[in-house]
Design a protein around this motif. Structure first.
Motif, PDB file in Angstrom:
ATOM      1  N   ALA A 175      86.552 -31.184 -21.075  1.00 38.99           N
ATOM      2  CA  ALA A 175      85.546 -31.845 -20.238  1.00 38.99           C
ATOM      3  C   ALA A 175      84.604 -32.732 -21.052  1.00 38.99           C
ATOM      4  N   VAL A 176      84.798 -32.758 -22.364  1.00 36.80           N
ATOM      5  CA  VAL A 176      83.893 -33.520 -23.231  1.00 36.80           C
ATOM      6  C   VAL A 176      84.487 -34.904 -23.488  1.00 36.80           C
ATOM      7  N   ASN A 177      84.037 -35.864 -22.697  1.00 32.87           N
ATOM      8  CA  ASN A 177      84.479 -37.245 -22.893  1.00 32.87           C
ATOM      9  C   ASN A 177      83.340 -38.066 -23.505  1.00 32.87           C
ATOM     10  N   LYS A 178      83.561 -39.353 -23.627  1.00 37.59           N
ATOM     11  CA  LYS A 178      82.568 -40.218 -24.252  1.00 37.59           C
ATOM     12  C   LYS A 178      81.232 -40.155 -23.524  1.00 37.59           C
ATOM     13  N   ASP A 179      81.248 -40.204 -22.206  1.00 39.26           N
ATOM     14  CA  ASP A 179      79.993 -40.184 -21.446  1.00 39.26           C
ATOM     15  C   ASP A 179      79.220 -38.889 -21.662  1.00 39.26           C
ATOM     16  N   VAL A 180      79.956 -37.767 -21.744  1.00 36.56           N
ATOM     17  CA  VAL A 180      79.297 -36.477 -21.987  1.00 36.56           C
ATOM     18  C   VAL A 180      78.637 -36.476 -23.365  1.00 36.56           C
ATOM     19  N   ILE A 181      79.340 -36.963 -24.368  1.00 38.41           N
ATOM     20  CA  ILE A 181      78.795 -36.981 -25.733  1.00 38.41           C
ATOM     21  C   ILE A 181      77.557 -37.872 -25.815  1.00 38.41           C
ATOM     22  N   LEU A 182      77.670 -39.074 -25.268  1.00 35.36           N
ATOM     23  CA  LEU A 182      76.529 -39.993 -25.317  1.00 35.36           C
ATOM     24  C   LEU A 182      75.330 -39.416 -24.571  1.00 35.36           C
ATOM     25  N   GLY A 183      75.568 -38.869 -23.390  1.00 39.42           N
ATOM     26  CA  GLY A 183      74.474 -38.308 -22.599  1.00 39.42           C
ATOM     27  C   GLY A 183      73.830 -37.118 -23.285  1.00 39.42           C
ATOM     28  N   PHE A 184      74.657 -36.273 -23.890  1.00 40.72           N
ATOM     29  CA  PHE A 184      74.160 -35.078 -24.574  1.00 40.72           C
ATOM     30  C   PHE A 184      73.230 -35.459 -25.721  1.00 40.72           C
ATOM     31  N   TYR A 185      73.701 -36.310 -26.622  1.00 42.54           N
ATOM     32  CA  TYR A 185      72.892 -36.661 -27.786  1.00 42.54           C
ATOM     33  C   TYR A 185      71.628 -37.430 -27.388  1.00 42.54           C
ATOM     34  N   ARG A 186      71.758 -38.320 -26.432  1.00 42.36           N
ATOM     35  CA  ARG A 186      70.587 -39.105 -26.036  1.00 42.36           C
ATOM     36  C   ARG A 186      69.527 -38.234 -25.376  1.00 42.36           C
ATOM     37  N   GLU A 187      69.941 -37.295 -24.544  1.00 36.24           N
ATOM     38  CA  GLU A 187      68.954 -36.454 -23.870  1.00 36.24           C
ATOM     39  C   GLU A 187      68.279 -35.510 -24.858  1.00 36.24           C
ATOM     40  N   VAL A 188      69.063 -34.949 -25.776  1.00 38.03           N
ATOM     41  CA  VAL A 188      68.450 -34.099 -26.800  1.00 38.03           C
ATOM     42  C   VAL A 188      67.474 -34.914 -27.645  1.00 38.03           C
ATOM     43  N   ALA A 189      67.892 -36.095 -28.071  1.00 38.84           N
ATOM     44  CA  ALA A 189      67.024 -36.939 -28.902  1.00 38.84           C
ATOM     45  C   ALA A 189      65.756 -37.343 -28.161  1.00 38.84           C
ATOM     46  N   ASP A 190      65.881 -37.596 -26.868  1.00 36.33           N
ATOM     47  CA  ASP A 190      64.704 -37.951 -26.059  1.00 36.33           C
ATOM     48  C   ASP A 190      63.679 -36.828 -26.024  1.00 36.33           C
ATOM     49  N   ASN A 191      64.154 -35.591 -26.096  1.00 33.16           N
ATOM     50  CA  ASN A 191      63.284 -34.434 -25.886  1.00 33.16           C
ATOM     51  C   ASN A 191      63.023 -33.627 -27.153  1.00 33.16           C
TER      52      ASN A 191
END
Length: 329
Positions: free
Chosen positions: A128-144
């Motif tokens: 279930a880990v595709n490009k969109d999941v990876i990008l969203g995961f890192y960006r949301e963690v970095a945002d917070n």
């Protein structure tokens, strides 16, 4: 073409980082030995290691409790402070399987004294880990996250999930994502990323020292290497040779080969890295109990045959290591 993004507000410093092993008491529960850890951290810093990585793969992070992770960070910060190095960089493993858990780990690491968070991609349900999941995961963690994020690319412990240079390049543009540790061993990623970004924009570090020189030649910023637990002065010497504009390239190549030979023992697993640390360094830093360097159960220490092999592939660095001076006294 070099990216026009601004340099990060808190770039990841260049140099050699040691992903420190965890040292335990020889008790049934194998509690963390914080006094021994303090002595070990102090030694590595004095030897010239540019930064420590706490709660990483080599530290057996998945076997450590949240409280133990925080205790080790506090001890590492005290070790650096006591040496007068108030700005000494500490990187903490903050990898969680959910965004929520990872943000919590980032906050806990920051509160315990970490300067950066080292983060694997989510990988429990790899399909279930595709490009969109990876990008969203890192960006949301970095945002917070209150600390900058260092991407950790290590497919071998992530169900084969490998982030290509295009994904890494997209993430590099986030203001709170400052670098990557490439334990995937892909030198092509180094040259592609360093062609786009300076180290102050996005630092690229090798994930082991057996390709430190190729990484540096390709424009990389340094490495995070398990062998630094055992021969910290040798690895930092190689990095210094490269950074010296009058460096002797032949000496660099020779030392790179010797370090690569020793590093192959660390690639056989944490038990080998810990045994090497015990054999070559344990008594020197006042740790006389060999069980302090055993992996946390249920994992086993090296067999006698493996111990002999580890010593055999590492002992050629002993003379070099002993010939080099400590950076801080």
């Amino acid at each position: 073409m070099t990216s026009a993004i601004p340099q990060k507000s808190k770039p990841l410093p260049e140099g050699i980082y040691c992903p420190v092993i965890s040292i335990y008491k020889s008790t049934p529960r194998q509690e963390i030995d914080l006094d021994a850890s303090y002595n070990f951290f102090s030694y590595l810093i004095r030897a010239g290691i540019d930064g420590l990585v706490l709660a990483g793969t080599t530290a057996e992070a998945v076997l450590l409790s949240p409280a133990e992770r925080q205790d080790l960070l506090r001890v590492a910060r005290k070790a650096a402070d006591d040496l007068g190095l108030k700005e000494y960089p500490l990187v903490a493993g903050i990898s969680g399987q959910s965004t929520n858990e990872t943000i919590r780990l980032a906050h806990e690491a920051q509160n315990a004294g970490a300067d950066y968070g080292l983060l694997l991609p989510p990988n429990y349900w790899a399909g279930a880990v595709n490009k969109d999941v990876i990008l969203g995961f890192y960006r949301e963690v970095a945002d917070n996250s209150g600390i900058p994020i260092v991407i950790y690319s290590f497919p071998a412990v992530c169900n084969g999930i490998d982030m290509n240079s295009d994904i890494l390049s997209e993430l590099a543009q986030h203001p709170n994502i400052v670098g990557v540790k490439l334990t995937c061993g892909n030198a092509g990623k180094v040259t592609r990323l360093t062609q786009e970004y300076t180290s102050s924009q996005f630092a690229v570090h090798a994930g082991s020292s057996d390709w430190l020189l190729p990484c540096l030649i390709g424009g990389g910023a340094g490495c995070v290497t398990g062998i630094a637990n055992i021969f910290p002065k040798s690895v930092t010497r190689l990095n210094d040779l490269w950074n010296d504009v009058r460096m002797n390239i032949n000496e660099s190549r020779k030392l790179q080969g010797l370090i690569a030979q020793a590093e192959k023992a660390c690639k056989q697993g944490i038990a080998c890295t810990k045994y090497g640390t015990d054999f070559f360094l344990g008594r020197k830093i006042g740790i006389n109990d060999e069980q302090a360097f055993w992996p946390r159960r249920p994992y086993k220490p090296c067999t006698k045959e493996t111990q002999d092999w580890v010593v055999g592939v590492m002992e050629h660095l002993v003379e070099i290591e002993h010939s080099l001076q400590m950076k801080y006294v």
